[in-house]
Every structure is written in C-alpha cells, then in structure tokens.
Enzyme design. Structure first.
Site, PDB file in Angstrom:
ATOM      1  CD  GLU A  25      -2.240   1.073   2.955  1.00  0.00           C
ATOM      2  OE1 GLU A  25      -2.103   0.731   3.473  1.00  0.00           O
ATOM      3  OE2 GLU A  25      -2.777   2.434   3.178  1.00  0.00           O
ATOM      4  CG  ASN A  61       7.150 -21.221  -2.288  1.00  0.00           C
ATOM      5  OD1 ASN A  61       7.686 -21.247  -3.255  1.00  0.00           O
ATOM      6  ND2 ASN A  61       7.384 -22.281  -1.392  1.00  0.00           N
ATOM      7  N   GLY A  63       4.235   1.394  -0.595  1.00  0.00           N
ATOM      8  CA  GLY A  63       5.394   1.496  -1.484  1.00  0.00           C
ATOM      9  C   GLY A  63       5.637   0.184  -2.023  1.00  0.00           C
ATOM     10  CG  ASP A  93      -7.928  -8.141   4.957  1.00  0.00           C
ATOM     11  OD1 ASP A  93      -8.686  -8.998   4.464  1.00  0.00           O
ATOM     12  OD2 ASP A  93      -7.274  -7.475   4.302  1.00  0.00           O
TER      13      ASP A  93
HETATM   14  P1  AMP Z   1       1.747  -6.442   1.498  1.00  0.00           P
HETATM   15  O1  AMP Z   1       1.941  -4.921   1.461  1.00  0.00           O
HETATM   16  O2  AMP Z   1       2.271  -7.052   2.841  1.00  0.00           O
HETATM   17  O3  AMP Z   1       0.399  -6.861   1.202  1.00  0.00           O
HETATM   18  O4  AMP Z   1       2.980  -7.273   0.622  1.00  0.00           O
HETATM   19  C1  AMP Z   1       2.802  -7.195  -1.187  1.00  0.00           C
HETATM   20  C2  AMP Z   1       3.219  -8.152  -1.595  1.00  0.00           C
HETATM   21  O5  AMP Z   1       4.614  -8.345  -1.439  1.00  0.00           O
HETATM   22  C3  AMP Z   1       2.853  -9.687  -1.219  1.00  0.00           C
HETATM   23  O6  AMP Z   1       1.676  -9.993  -1.605  1.00  0.00           O
HETATM   24  C4  AMP Z   1       3.790 -10.608  -1.215  1.00  0.00           C
HETATM   25  O7  AMP Z   1       3.630 -11.027  -2.578  1.00  0.00           O
HETATM   26  C5  AMP Z   1       5.142  -9.811  -1.246  1.00  0.00           C
HETATM   27  N1  AMP Z   1       5.719  -9.842   0.223  1.00  0.00           N
HETATM   28  C6  AMP Z   1       5.303  -9.269   1.377  1.00  0.00           C
HETATM   29  N2  AMP Z   1       5.890  -9.567   2.558  1.00  0.00           N
HETATM   30  C7  AMP Z   1       6.547 -10.614   1.909  1.00  0.00           C
HETATM   31  C8  AMP Z   1       7.673 -11.609   2.779  1.00  0.00           C
HETATM   32  N3  AMP Z   1       7.987 -11.237   4.068  1.00  0.00           N
HETATM   33  N4  AMP Z   1       8.105 -12.318   2.027  1.00  0.00           N
HETATM   34  C9  AMP Z   1       7.953 -12.577   0.570  1.00  0.00           C
HETATM   35  N5  AMP Z   1       7.031 -11.631  -0.251  1.00  0.00           N
HETATM   36  C10 AMP Z   1       6.526 -10.820   0.684  1.00  0.00           C
END
Ligand code: AMP
Length: 974
Positions: free
Chosen positions: A630, A703, A632, A745
């Site tokens: 959200e 993953n 960045g 959520d």
């Molecule tokens: P978020 O802002 O937490 O929804 O993260 C956006 C996207 O980044 C997620 O849907 C994941 O694909 C990837 N992502 C976020 N955190 C991680 C993490 N700790 N390890 C791997 N991918 C991540």
C-alpha cells in the site's frame, strides 16, 4: 674382353660392401629380397644368354656374393634383360628397391663405339603367380632409367677410392600377390652388385599406455589410422589412436589409456599399489597412502578399509579420513515459557571428524495424571524443525500444561546411520506450568470478592482443586487465610471495604499441588453492591503456576511499559474479546501476553521504538522488487547484522512524499508485528526510521502469498500437506487470539508461504482493511470490509472478534482446499451476503475430505459462540494429521453434505438451478434440451461452455452440484 674391364673393380668392391651378416636394416624396414644374402644361385633369368651374367665374388669373409654384370659396349643394339624371381609383396602396397651398382663411363674405355651407354632401365611386372616363365617386354611397367653418380674412368684404379652407386626407387599401389623386377641394359658396362627390395612399416610401439602393433605403411603417401589397445591393468580413457605415415613413422597420437584403480603407471606399464597405499580412480595418477583411520593389507587396493568403529559416508571421497558418529551434545539448557520451551546445547566434544553434524530432538511426555509416559505425538511444534537441526537450539511450542517432558537430543553426522552402537543422547526434563485463570467475576459487596477459577487446561475431567490464599496487603505477617474449592468460583467474604487484598492461587490435579502463581491484588469497593466487573466483561488473570518466575519477569516488563504509558485506552480491539491489561491506571495481572494497540500510545513513534528494533540501513542490501504494498514497493534482499548470519529479508519501504499520518500507519504494522513471536506469524526483523526511505524489514517468505502459490501449484499437494498448512495458519491465529489480537482480514492473500511450506499470518497494518485490501468493499454502514471473508455480524455491525476471525479462517480453509479458488466464485458481494443470510454455505471443494468441510461449516456457524476457538481448530487438525485415515472420506461423495445442492430427490432443472443460485441459466438449459434432472447429470464443462455458461466459477458451482446429483442418483439406485 669387355668383361675383363669389370672384374678388377669387383675385387675392390668386395672391400666396400659389408659382410651380409653384418648388414643392419633400419627397424622400420622389412626386407622382401636381398641379393646379397642369397647363399646359392639367385635363379634370376637373363636373356639373351650373352647379356647379363651371374658372377660370384667373395666378400672379405670369403662368403660368396652374387652379382650380375653386363658389358657389351663394343656391339650396337644391345637389349639385355635380367629378371628377378617372383617377389611376394607381403601385404605391402608400396615397396622400395635399393640397388647398388658400378657403371663405367664410355670415355674410359678405349675404342668403344658411340653406341656405348651409361644408363640402364628398371621395370616391374605385377603377378599373383610365382611361375611366370615369360613376360613380354611391353608388359613390364617402367620404374626408372638409372644413371650412375660415379663411374669408372680406369680399369686399374690403383689407390683411388671407389664409390659404389646406390639408388633407391619405389613402386606404389601394388595389389597382386607379388611382382617381378627386371633390369634392361641397352649397351652399358654395369655390375649390379646388390638388389634389396623392402617395404616400410611403423614398428610396434607403446604410447600413453596403449600398444600399437607393427603396421605396414599405406600406398602413395596415405596415412594409416591405427587403434591402440590398452596395456594390462589399464583401461581406455579415450580411444588411443595414431597414424602410421608412409615412411614408417608414427604421427599424431590421440587418446590414451590409464591404469585401473589399484594400479599406477610406471615405465609404460601399470604396476599394482603396495599395501598401505590405494588408488581409487583410474584418473588418479599415483597410488597414495591410506587416509587416517583406514588401511589396505593387500596390494592393488582401490580403496582403504575403515578401521573398526570408523565409517565412510556414501558420498565421502575415498581420500577422506574414515570418520565416526559424534559424541552426545553437551550442556543442554532449557528455558520454559509456560507451554513452550527453548532448548539450547553445546556441540558434541567429538564431532567424529566430520563437519556435517546436525541434531535431532526426540520427545517423550508424562502427562502427570497417572497415565503412562509415551511419545509426544505430532501436537508439538518444533521451530525451525525437530530433526536435522543445523544450529544447536530449538524452540518447542504447543506443549501441554502441567506435563513432564523429556527431550533427548542426539548429534548425528553423515556416518551415524552406519554405526551399530546406540546413539549418545543428552536429555533434558522439563515440566510445563499449570495454568489457572482467575477471573474477577464481580464484587458482590464491599466486603466480598468473587473469583472465577479455571484450569489447568489439561485436566480433561480430572479432579482439579484450587487453593486460594489471601491476605490484606502489607499485613501478611499478621494474618492470612487459605481456602480450597473444587468449584470454578469462589466468593471470599468478610473483607474490609475499600481495602486491597493480595490473592495467590494454586491448583492440584488428582492430589499434589503445583506452585503458587504470582500475587494478585484486588481492592474491595467502598460502596455495597457496586458492580465493577460485568460478568460479560470479566478481568481474566491467568496464573501460571509452575512457571511463576517467568510470569513475574513478564509482569515487571509490563509494569515498566504501563508506567510510561498508563491511561491509554484500546482503540479498535473489541472489549469483549480483550483481556484488559490496564484499569484505572493500575496494572492488573495479565492472563497472558496481551497485544497493545499502537493507538494506545500518545506518541506512536514510541510504540515503534518499544516493539521494533532500529536497523542501520547499511546492513541491508536490497536485491529485487517482489511486490507492491500500500505504501510502496516490497523488495527482497539481505540483512547482515553484526555477529549474526546474513539472512534473506523482505523490505517494505515507504514511498517518498508521504504524510505524517501515512508514516504512522506504515510503521504501525511494525509496532504490531514486533509484539508477536510465533513460528506462524511473520517475523519482524526491524525497521529503518532514522534515514529515508523508512523501511520495515521482515523475514523473507520464498513462496510469496498463499493464494498465488496455491493457484500456481493447483492439485500438486497431498491432503496431509494442505492440512499441515492449515494447521500452521490456525496455530498462528490461536497465538493472535490468545494475545487478544483480532486480525479482521484473514485471507489466503494475507498468508505468506516460505520454502518449507510453512504458512505465516501477515498483514497487520492499521489501515489495511480500510484501504489496502482490494477485496474490501464498502458496507452500508460505511467502512470497507472484505465481504467474502467476513462473518455476518462483522459485516452487519462491525462486530470484529476472534470468532469473526474464525469465520475468515473457514474461508481460508476453503481457499486452500480448492487451490486458491475465489470464494463464492463470481457471485456479487450482495448475493454473497444474501446467500449467507439464507443459510447457504460454500460446498466442499473437489476432493475435500468430509471432516475438513465439516470444520469449515463449523467456522461458518451463524452464532459466533457456536464456532470453534482457534485452539480447538488446532487440536482437530492435529488429530486429523495423526490419523490420516479420517481424511479418506471425501465430501463430494455424499450429496447430503453438500449445502449448496438442496435435498433434491426429484424436481425440475429450473428448481435445481434456483436452489443453487444459478437461476440465470434456466433458459440456456431449456434451449439445450435439459429439462429433467436425470438429463443434466452427464453434463461436463465443455457442454456448459457451449450452452453459454462461460464463467469458470459458475461452471465449477454447477458441476459440483451435478456431482452431488450423480451421487444422489447412485444412492437412489442402490
Ligand atoms: P503487503 O504489502 O504485505 O500486502 O505485500 C505485498 C506483496 O509483497 C505480497 O503480496 C507478497 O507477494 C510480497 N511480500 C510481502 N511480504 C513478504 C515477505 N515477507 N516475503 C515475501 N514476499 C512478501
């Protein structure tokens, strides 16, 4: 007369020619004919009779030498032929003719006419037959006209050194068995002293441990390719080859042989390795000494045998020392925290000589209620894992309370499996604490307090007795009272109004009390009947009995926090679900660790400081963008903290140009996440706030998010693997709900999966439900809610509780079992809300075990108190994992458990479509001729596509229901 001119020169010649026995031919020449070695008559033919004449002369050893001569120089028109006997060619295609002769020059002969010649001709005739008695002159092939380099000038040469003429010619491409040579004289004075016919060969040779045989050279100048054969005890590395050149030399060696294991090369041969030495591979050059702890008693050893008690792992190189299993790990330390324990130990004193030591942890438990000790089963959670630990520590969670556990730690290495001796173990015994929750129900009057007592959790109907000790604060030495009860509530009467009392509780299960927990301070009211504790809002004070020390430490920590930030109220968490930690500015005993909402901080930056570690930006290496959040980008990279191992991390950064509120909201995720410590909750490594961009660093989940991951691997996991993932999520959610954190959520898109398929709950930002989640939709009451994942009461009146998280968990179960299918497919949000309200629930996904679908249905109970708690869900899943047979019965095999297909034993297609909320396709079904239910049961997805049902979700829904109808039909038939 002419002959007389020749004789003296022949006498001189006998001293110029070596004795035939002394003649040495080069090694690569094979002689087919040598006139000088013929002992008797050469048997050559000369015609006409007055032409060539055979003369015997003696060499210096008085061995007769055969020579031919002719010297009819005085007469013109000479044509004298001398023909050799048949010369077999012996396979040679090219032969050489070496002639030695003397030739007089015509000028030296007084009175000879001008017809005198100083040359003669050499011919050959090929033939398979050795008995050809006549060959026409025209049948001969000419080899050459031979002239002398040196010729006589005088008959009597005195002390002049005579030179013998030597000429060599060759004939190529012979093909018949042999040939005849012929010498034609046309009027010269010649003495043919020696004729030698030979061919050339490449002689036997050994090169690169390959033997190349004698090889006859080819015709013309062709090279002959020859394959060598490996010498004894050697083997081919690359086919050894060489070329035999026309002049009998070997050229261009290619390939080679190498000595077999157990042998080494020495002087073109393979010699066996001596005892005590070995050679493991052909490619090794030399025999080498046996490595430590091994020996070879015989020669030719290709490997050395390990000494007794030492072993070699399958992939160990033969040059490596033999090794042995490690000794036991040392100095184990356990740190118990209620129902989890951190075990650490030192490495074994003896690693066995190997670097691949890992650790296994075995567990036995003794329930402490008289039941027998036994294996711990699969209910425990070992982090990072139970077996094959690279580091000497493990965290064990989900232990039962009030239970003795014995953890036996063994060190193993690559040869442990080969040793028959029992493994050396180091054991640690621990006892988990009993947990007694003490709830202040209400204060009945100003002189009494009612306590509700609950626990220990493991009692399972066993006889629990509570002992409550209390005294007036600061008056302990004077008077204290002990009360015992088997009931779950206890009213303490006769107290002074407005006075603080200190309570202590301990519990016994079937005799034998545990230790007292920490002190609980409660104050009686000043007014009679003042209800300060609503029974619906009890203050729960959990006392961890055997773990009292741990608890007290925690209390002190909480007190420090509360001292700084007292007076804050919880902002969003529902009070009903929360175990209040603060009341009227005074700390009360917490039941368990409780989540502190960042909004309870006046200064949200303080929350970040309290819960998140500040990381130097220079310790982070950003590698690539993996997603968009959200606020960045989300990147992956590495984090290397001083004196720590480098780890992979995910890095969320706050894009430039943010407002202060955005910064606060962004960092709120870190201050929430930083409070959690559980293997199924995404771990916060720290934050970067002192420089820009502001970043949140978490563990990296290889993953990515669960929904995408499942879609990518559709159908590729076993049911047990899927249940394992669900168990992890449930365990993480249990932890969150135990900490009074409501997620709001929970959905597969907010679960991350690492490389070991471990699922972790993520997405804790404060604003996420409102803005971040694309699934969130505005409700009539305002606010954005991910409708398909949210319980009816949360949608209707924003009643978000752990029970609403359980509803969402049921949807996650459905997402997992359907490999990332969208819940309720393409149905609109409004239709979903309506369908749920009317009692419809998602049907079991394809191949979903009936027990799992039942668990989903339980999570989707309308009444939130009827839904299972996360702890129960974990237990249920554990039982299923322990007893995989229970997962065999698939839900799709019975129509009666399909909640979407109504119980239709008869009915019309239209009724059926209405019932499954697919009424919009009635016309398509009628047009396609499906008017009875019997007729629809063979419809497949391409039929549906042809009919105009193109949405995959709708197709799935209809087909799932058809499957149920099929079974129904089968059942009817049976
Ligand atoms: P978020 O802002 O937490 O929804 O993260 C956006 C996207 O980044 C997620 O849907 C994941 O694909 C990837 N992502 C976020 N955190 C991680 C993490 N700790 N390890 C791997 N991918 C991540």
């Amino acid at each position: 007369m002419a002959r007389d001119w020749i004789y003296p020169s022949l006498l001189i010649l006998r001293f110029l020619l070596p004795n035939q026995a002394l003649r040495n031919y080069p090694e690569n020449e094979v002689t087919l004919l040598d006139s000088m070695s013929a002992l008797g008559d050469l048997g050559w033919e000369a015609y006409p009779a007055e032409g060539w004449e055979e003369i015997s002369v003696m060499d210096e050893r008085n061995t007769p030498m055969r020579t031919y001569q002719v010297c009819n120089v005085m007469e013109a028109n000479q044509n004298n032929w001398l023909r050799t006997s048949h010369i077999p060619r012996d396979g040679a295609q090219r032969v050489y003719i070496e002639i030695k002769f003397t030739l007089r020059d015509c000028n030296s002969l007084p009175g000879v006419p001008g017809t005198c010649k100083e040359t003669f001709n050499m011919y050959y005739y090929e033939s398979n037959n050795g008995n050809v008695w006549f060959i026409k002159e025209s049948q001969y092939a000419k080899i050459d006209t031979i002239a002398a380099d040196e010729s006589f000038t005088q008959v009597d040469v005195g002390d002049r050194v005579m030179k013998l003429n030597t000429e060599v010619r060759d004939i190529s491409n012979l093909s018949k068995k042999g040939f005849y040579l012929a010498f034609q004289d046309v009027g010269a004075c010649i003495a043919l002293v020696s004729v030698r016919v030979f061919y050339k060969k490449c002689p036997l040779t050994v090169l690169n441990l390959a033997r190349f045989p004698d090889t006859v050279t080819g015709g013309d100048s062709a090279l002959v390719e020859v394959h060598g054969s490996c010498v004894n005890d050697s083997e081919e590395l690359e086919l050894p080859r060489m070329y035999c050149s026309a002049d009998g030399g070997w050229l261009v060696p290619i390939g080679r042989c190498v000595c077999r294991p157990g042998f080494q090369e020495s002087e073109g041969q393979c010699q066996p390795c001596r005892p005590g030495f070995y050679k493991a591979l052909s490619m090794d050059s030399y025999c080498t000494k046996c490595p430590p702890h091994s020996y070879s008693l015989q020669d030719k050893a290709s490997e050395c045998t390990c000494e007794k008690g030492y072993y070699r792992a399958e992939l160990d190189p033969r040059s490596m020392a033999c090794t042995r299993p490690p000794s036991a790990p040392e100095n184990p330390i356990s740190t118990i925290n209620e129902t989890s324990v951190a075990l650490e130990w030192g490495p074994p004193r003896d690693s066995g000589g190997r670097g691949d030591v890992t650790y296994n942890v075995h567990c036995r438990k003794c329930p402490g209620d008289g039941r027998k000790c036994g294996p711990c089963g699969s209910g425990l959670h070992f982090s990072p894992r139970q077996f094959g630990l690279a580091l000497a520590k493990v965290q064990v969670t989900d232990l039962l309370p009030h239970t003795n556990y014995t953890f036996s730690i063994e060190a193993v290495n690559g040869v442990s499996d080969q040793s028959p001796s029992p493994r050396q173990l180091t054991s640690v015994n621990i006892t988990t604490s009993q947990t007694v929750s003490v709830t202040l129900m209400k204060r009945k009057s100003k002189d009494s307090i009612t306590l509700a007592l609950q626990g220990p959790e493991s009692a399972n109907g066993a006889n629990v007795e509570y002992e409550v000790t209390y005294y007036e604060k600061n008056q302990r030495d004077q008077n204290y009272t002990v009360l015992r009860t088997r009931l779950n509530a206890l009213t303490v009467d006769g107290l002074k109004p407005g006075t603080t009392y200190v309570f202590r509780v301990r519990a016994s299960i079937d005799g034998g009390y545990g230790n007292y927990g920490g002190d609980i301070e409660l104050e009686t009211s000043h007014e009679d009947m003042l209800a300060i504790g609503d029974p619906n809002q009890p203050t729960i004070l959990a006392v961890s009995i055997a773990g009292g020390i741990v608890l007290l430490i925690f209390l002190v920590a909480c007190f420090v926090v509360s001292g700084r930030h007292c007076g804050y109220i919880k902002a969003k968490q529902d009070p009903e679900e929360e175990k209040m930690q603060f009341q009227h500015g005074r700390v009360k005993l917490p039941g368990s660790r409780t989540y502190i909402h960042p909004h309870t901080y006046e200064d949200p930056n303080q929350a970040v400081r309290d819960f998140a570690k500040e990381i130097e930006a220079s310790n982070i290496r950003i590698e690539r963008v993996i997603g968009a959040g959200e606020f960045g980008e989300v990147c992956s990279g590495r984090l290397k903290l001083p004196s720590k191992r480098e780890i992979y991390v995910a890095i969320k950064s706050l894009k430039a140009g943010y407002s202060e509120k955005q910064r606060r909201d962004f960092l709120s995720e870190a201050s929430i996440m930083g409070q959690f410590d559980h293997p199924n909750i995404i771990r916060l490594e720290g934050v970067v706030t002192r420089c820009k961009p502001v970043m949140i660093i978490t563990e990296f989940m290889e993953n990515g998010s669960l929904d995408t991951f499942l879609k990518k691997h559709d159908g590729q996991f076993t049911v047990i693997q899927l249940v394992g993932m669900l168990r992890g999520i449930a365990s993480g959610m249990k932890y969150l709900s135990d900490m009074s954190y409501v997620h709001r959520d929970l959905a597969a898109r907010n679960i991350l999966v690492n490389s070991n398929l471990v699922c972790k709950v993520s997405d804790f930002g404060l604003s996420r439900v409102l803005e971040d989640d694309p699934e969130a939709a505005y409700t009539t009451r305002g606010g954005k809610i991910p409708i398909r994942w949210t319980s009816p009461e949360a949608i209707a009146y924003r009643k978000f509780t752990s029970a609403s998280d359980v509803w969402s968990y049921g949807i996650v179960m459905w997402e997992v079992m359907s490999y990332g299918e969208r819940p309720y497919w393409e149905m609109s949000n409004q239709d979903v809300i309506k369908a749920i309200d009317e009692g419809y629930r998602l049907p079991a996904p394809m191949d979903c075990p009936v027990v799992l679908h039942q668990l989903m249905l339980d999570c989707w109970e309308k009444g939130r108190s009827d839904r299972p708690k996360f702890g129960q869900i974990v237990n249920t899943l554990d039982k299923l994992i322990r007893n995989p047979g229970s997962l065999k019965q698939l839900a799709n095999s019975s129509v009666w458990e399909d909640p979407i297909t109504p119980e239709l034993s008869s009915g019309t297609v239209e009724e059926w479509l209405d019932a499954i909320k697919m009424g919009q396709y009635k016309e398509q079904f009628t047009t396609a001729g499906y008017v009875t239910l019997d007729s629809v049961i063979y419809i497949n997805s391409s039929d549906l596509g042809n009919m105009g049902v193109t949405l995959v979700g709708h197709q799935k829904k209809i087909l799932t229901s058809i499957q149920s109808l099929q079974t129904q039909g089968t059942q009817v038939q049976v």
